[in-house]
Scaffold this motif. Structure first.
Motif, PDB file in Angstrom:
ATOM      1  N   ASP A  25       0.855  -1.162   0.000  1.00 17.19           N
ATOM      2  CA  ASP A  25       0.000   0.000   0.000  1.00 17.19           C
ATOM      3  C   ASP A  25       0.903   1.228   0.000  1.00 17.19           C
ATOM      4  O   ASP A  25       2.093   1.142   0.322  1.00 17.19           O
ATOM      5  CB  ASP A  25      -0.929   0.008   1.214  1.00 17.19           C
ATOM      6  CG  ASP A  25      -2.002  -1.081   1.137  1.00 17.19           C
ATOM      7  OD1 ASP A  25      -2.135  -1.733   0.078  1.00 17.19           O
ATOM      8  OD2 ASP A  25      -2.697  -1.283   2.134  1.00 17.19           O
ATOM      9  N   LEU A  26       0.341   2.359  -0.387  1.00 17.54           N
ATOM     10  CA  LEU A  26       1.113   3.590  -0.503  1.00 17.54           C
ATOM     11  C   LEU A  26       0.412   4.688   0.284  1.00 17.54           C
ATOM     12  O   LEU A  26      -0.731   5.042  -0.016  1.00 17.54           O
ATOM     13  CB  LEU A  26       1.225   3.993  -1.977  1.00 17.54           C
ATOM     14  CG  LEU A  26       2.088   5.203  -2.284  1.00 17.54           C
ATOM     15  CD1 LEU A  26       3.564   4.868  -2.067  1.00 17.54           C
ATOM     16  CD2 LEU A  26       1.857   5.673  -3.712  1.00 17.54           C
ATOM     17  N   VAL A  27       1.095   5.213   1.301  1.00 17.72           N
ATOM     18  CA  VAL A  27       0.577   6.339   2.084  1.00 17.72           C
ATOM     19  C   VAL A  27       1.157   7.609   1.477  1.00 17.72           C
ATOM     20  O   VAL A  27       2.371   7.765   1.407  1.00 17.72           O
ATOM     21  CB  VAL A  27       0.969   6.237   3.569  1.00 17.72           C
ATOM     22  CG1 VAL A  27       0.567   7.503   4.327  1.00 17.72           C
ATOM     23  CG2 VAL A  27       0.337   5.007   4.210  1.00 17.72           C
ATOM     24  N   THR A  28       0.276   8.510   1.023  1.00 18.25           N
ATOM     25  CA  THR A  28       0.728   9.774   0.453  1.00 18.25           C
ATOM     26  C   THR A  28       0.400  10.927   1.398  1.00 18.25           C
ATOM     27  O   THR A  28      -0.664  10.953   2.020  1.00 18.25           O
ATOM     28  CB  THR A  28       0.100  10.034  -0.925  1.00 18.25           C
ATOM     29  OG1 THR A  28      -1.324   9.939  -0.828  1.00 18.25           O
ATOM     30  CG2 THR A  28       0.609   9.045  -1.956  1.00 18.25           C
ATOM     31  N   VAL A  29       1.357  11.840   1.494  1.00 14.90           N
ATOM     32  CA  VAL A  29       1.240  12.997   2.386  1.00 14.90           C
ATOM     33  C   VAL A  29       1.857  14.206   1.691  1.00 14.90           C
ATOM     34  O   VAL A  29       2.663  14.058   0.777  1.00 14.90           O
ATOM     35  CB  VAL A  29       1.954  12.750   3.732  1.00 14.90           C
ATOM     36  CG1 VAL A  29       1.348  11.575   4.480  1.00 14.90           C
ATOM     37  CG2 VAL A  29       3.443  12.529   3.549  1.00 14.90           C
ATOM     38  N   PRO A  30       1.504  15.410   2.161  1.00 13.90           N
ATOM     39  CA  PRO A  30       2.186  16.598   1.635  1.00 13.90           C
ATOM     40  C   PRO A  30       3.698  16.492   1.870  1.00 13.90           C
ATOM     41  O   PRO A  30       4.142  15.962   2.892  1.00 13.90           O
ATOM     42  CB  PRO A  30       1.577  17.747   2.444  1.00 13.90           C
ATOM     43  CG  PRO A  30       0.254  17.218   2.915  1.00 13.90           C
ATOM     44  CD  PRO A  30       0.468  15.751   3.146  1.00 13.90           C
ATOM     45  N   THR A  31       4.457  17.000   0.946  1.00 10.47           N
ATOM     46  CA  THR A  31       5.909  16.860   0.992  1.00 10.47           C
ATOM     47  C   THR A  31       6.521  17.361   2.297  1.00 10.47           C
ATOM     48  O   THR A  31       7.359  16.676   2.889  1.00 10.47           O
ATOM     49  CB  THR A  31       6.556  17.585  -0.202  1.00 10.47           C
ATOM     50  OG1 THR A  31       6.079  16.973  -1.400  1.00 10.47           O
ATOM     51  CG2 THR A  31       8.067  17.501  -0.165  1.00 10.47           C
ATOM     52  N   ARG A  32       6.122  18.527   2.743  1.00  9.73           N
ATOM     53  CA  ARG A  32       6.729  19.097   3.963  1.00  9.73           C
ATOM     54  C   ARG A  32       6.533  18.163   5.152  1.00  9.73           C
ATOM     55  O   ARG A  32       7.471  17.890   5.912  1.00  9.73           O
ATOM     56  CB  ARG A  32       6.113  20.467   4.245  1.00  9.73           C
ATOM     57  CG  ARG A  32       6.759  21.209   5.384  1.00  9.73           C
ATOM     58  CD  ARG A  32       6.183  22.605   5.500  1.00  9.73           C
ATOM     59  NE  ARG A  32       6.726  23.299   6.657  1.00  9.73           N
ATOM     60  CZ  ARG A  32       6.146  24.325   7.219  1.00  9.73           C
ATOM     61  NH1 ARG A  32       5.019  24.816   6.722  1.00  9.73           N
ATOM     62  NH2 ARG A  32       6.690  24.905   8.276  1.00  9.73           N
ATOM     63  N   GLN A  33       5.330  17.661   5.323  1.00  6.66           N
ATOM     64  CA  GLN A  33       5.049  16.745   6.431  1.00  6.66           C
ATOM     65  C   GLN A  33       5.804  15.431   6.244  1.00  6.66           C
ATOM     66  O   GLN A  33       6.333  14.860   7.193  1.00  6.66           O
ATOM     67  CB  GLN A  33       3.545  16.490   6.528  1.00  6.66           C
ATOM     68  CG  GLN A  33       3.165  15.638   7.710  1.00  6.66           C
ATOM     69  CD  GLN A  33       1.661  15.403   7.786  1.00  6.66           C
ATOM     70  OE1 GLN A  33       0.924  15.675   6.845  1.00  6.66           O
ATOM     71  NE2 GLN A  33       1.217  14.886   8.917  1.00  6.66           N
ATOM     72  N   GLY A  34       5.870  14.955   5.020  1.00  7.71           N
ATOM     73  CA  GLY A  34       6.579  13.711   4.736  1.00  7.71           C
ATOM     74  C   GLY A  34       8.060  13.795   5.019  1.00  7.71           C
ATOM     75  O   GLY A  34       8.657  12.865   5.577  1.00  7.71           O
ATOM     76  N   LEU A  35       8.680  14.919   4.640  1.00  7.11           N
ATOM     77  CA  LEU A  35      10.111  15.084   4.908  1.00  7.11           C
ATOM     78  C   LEU A  35      10.394  15.138   6.402  1.00  7.11           C
ATOM     79  O   LEU A  35      11.375  14.562   6.875  1.00  7.11           O
ATOM     80  CB  LEU A  35      10.645  16.338   4.208  1.00  7.11           C
ATOM     81  CG  LEU A  35      10.699  16.265   2.682  1.00  7.11           C
ATOM     82  CD1 LEU A  35      11.056  17.631   2.103  1.00  7.11           C
ATOM     83  CD2 LEU A  35      11.665  15.188   2.214  1.00  7.11           C
ATOM     84  N   ILE A 133       5.289  21.270  12.438  1.00  5.91           N
ATOM     85  CA  ILE A 133       5.012  22.240  11.381  1.00  5.91           C
ATOM     86  C   ILE A 133       4.062  23.320  11.879  1.00  5.91           C
ATOM     87  O   ILE A 133       4.273  24.512  11.638  1.00  5.91           O
ATOM     88  CB  ILE A 133       4.452  21.520  10.130  1.00  5.91           C
ATOM     89  CG1 ILE A 133       5.558  20.680   9.482  1.00  5.91           C
ATOM     90  CG2 ILE A 133       3.857  22.516   9.145  1.00  5.91           C
ATOM     91  CD1 ILE A 133       5.065  19.710   8.424  1.00  5.91           C
ATOM     92  N   GLU A 134       3.033  22.921  12.606  1.00  4.97           N
ATOM     93  CA  GLU A 134       2.087  23.882  13.152  1.00  4.97           C
ATOM     94  C   GLU A 134       2.786  24.844  14.113  1.00  4.97           C
ATOM     95  O   GLU A 134       2.583  26.063  14.069  1.00  4.97           O
ATOM     96  CB  GLU A 134       0.934  23.185  13.848  1.00  4.97           C
ATOM     97  CG  GLU A 134      -0.104  24.148  14.399  1.00  4.97           C
ATOM     98  CD  GLU A 134      -1.271  23.445  15.077  1.00  4.97           C
ATOM     99  OE1 GLU A 134      -2.203  24.168  15.488  1.00  4.97           O
ATOM    100  OE2 GLU A 134      -1.255  22.213  15.200  1.00  4.97           O
ATOM    101  N   ALA A 135       3.636  24.297  14.970  1.00  2.33           N
ATOM    102  CA  ALA A 135       4.364  25.142  15.927  1.00  2.33           C
ATOM    103  C   ALA A 135       5.299  26.116  15.197  1.00  2.33           C
ATOM    104  O   ALA A 135       5.370  27.299  15.545  1.00  2.33           O
ATOM    105  CB  ALA A 135       5.161  24.276  16.906  1.00  2.33           C
ATOM    106  N   ALA A 136       5.993  25.631  14.173  1.00  2.00           N
ATOM    107  CA  ALA A 136       6.898  26.488  13.413  1.00  2.00           C
ATOM    108  C   ALA A 136       6.128  27.584  12.680  1.00  2.00           C
ATOM    109  O   ALA A 136       6.559  28.743  12.658  1.00  2.00           O
ATOM    110  CB  ALA A 136       7.700  25.659  12.406  1.00  2.00           C
TER     111      ALA A 136
END
Length: 140
Positions: A25-35, A133-136
């Motif tokens: 299976d493939l979990v896809t996420v926004p790049t920033r969160q994924g990195l 990310i939210e905190a930043a």
């Protein structure tokens, strides 16, 4: 086809037929969160297992984490999606044949990392990444 250097964790259900594509299976996420999640998993790898192969799309919008087959059945993390590949095009040596649309490539190729990412480890890392990310973003 799965490359010879790949070790099996017993968690994916790759066919026993030579040259068969594994069921993943493939979990896809926004790049920033994924990195961020990749960094989190790598820092904690000694405790929780490492990150598996990760694809990036040609537009740079998303990352895709390969996880064991069956993960999509129970995946419900907001801001991400988990897709059953049923082996469609998942040839580790050929990211262009992946089930994601458009040009793709390996951020972390299979020969450089573990077999697949543990879904529980990924879920925790994605949650932590979202909080970071939210905190930043709130500090701006």
């Amino acid at each position: 086809m799965v490359e010879a250097g790949m070790e099996s964790t017993g968690t994916n259900t790759a066919s026993e037929q030579p040259g068969a594509a594994p069921d993943l299976d493939l979990v896809t996420v926004p790049t920033r969160q994924g990195l961020e999640a990749v960094d989190i998993i790598r820092r904690a790898a000694s405790k929780a297992g490492g990150v598996g192969p990760v694809l990036h799309d040609g537009s740079g919008d998303t990352l895709g984490f390969l996880v064991p087959s069956g993960t999509a059945d129970a995946w419900d993390l907001p801001g991400s999606a988990c897709t059953q590949t049923n082996g469609r095009g998942m040839r580790f040596g050929d990211a262009a044949a992946s089930p994601t649309a458009g040009a793709t490539g390996w951020l972390l190729p299979p020969e450089a990392v573990g077999p697949v990412t543990d879904p529980d480890v990924l879920r925790a890392a994605l949650g932590e990444a979202a909080r970071l990310i939210e905190a930043a973003d709130n500090c701006r």
